[in-house]
Design a protein around this motif. Structure first.
Motif: not given
Length: 195
Positions: A66-73, A76-84, A86-93
């Protein structure tokens, strides 16, 4: 916080290669619904029942690729919550806090992301088809953001559950800081001590 020593993000990132990083996110969306036609729901806040029977937030360990903490998060969200997811991204902000946990050499990073109601509904609908559903994640649950007339039902009863690490404290802090509860209602709760 029960989950360990609070750190600034820069301090957590400077701990070195012997430390593992885990990231978790509180996902929420406005909810105009009324329970029993009279109790405002205000927001839908998601948590999950984990494989160990405790409540926590979706997320997990950041891997070396994973290139960053947010990439890893977000992975993990896609693995645990599914493809939905992928419709958003958790960012450093969306970052809120870091804690060096009681588990040796693990730092937990916490984020909060506001979603559109449609995005949250898609997560709830698709989660049973996620890779980790039924394994690491036993199901999603909405946090009741109200207290019933008896003073116990709703959020006070929810807070009596068993939470992983600092999840309970992170939930309460985020609910207050993000304005997801009516003003002063966190302070007014008769909040039971963590088990």
């Amino acid at each position: 916080m029960a989950g360990g020593r609070r750190l600034e993000l820069a301090e957590a990132l400077a701990l070195g290669p012997g430390w593992r990083h885990a990231c978790h996110a509180l996902l929420y969306a406005p909810d105009p619904g009324l329970l029993f036609g009279r109790i405002p729901l205000r927001y839908a806040v998601l948590m999950q029942m984990r494989f160990d029977g405790r409540l926590g937030f979706p997320g997990g360990f950041v891997d070396a690729q994973d290139a960053s903490l947010e990439d890893g998060l977000n992975r993990e969200l896609r693995e645990e919550l599914g493809e939905a997811a992928a419709a958003f991204r958790v960012e450093r902000a969306d970052y809120r806090s870091s804690h060096a946990g009681p588990r040796p050499r693990v730092v937990a990073h916490f984020y909060a992301k506001r979603l559109a109601p449609e995005q949250l509904a898609a997560l709830e609908a698709g989660a049973p088809r996620a890779k980790d559903h039924g394994l690491e994640v036993l199901g999603l649950v909405r946090v009741p953001l109200y207290t019933l007339r008896d003073g116990v039902g709703g959020l006070p009863a929810f807070l009596e559950n068993s939470f992983i690490g600092a999840a309970r404290e992170q939930l309460l802090e985020a609910l207050q800081d993000l304005g997801l509860l009516e003003s002063g209602s966190v302070k007014g709760l008769n909040v039971p001590a963590q088990h």
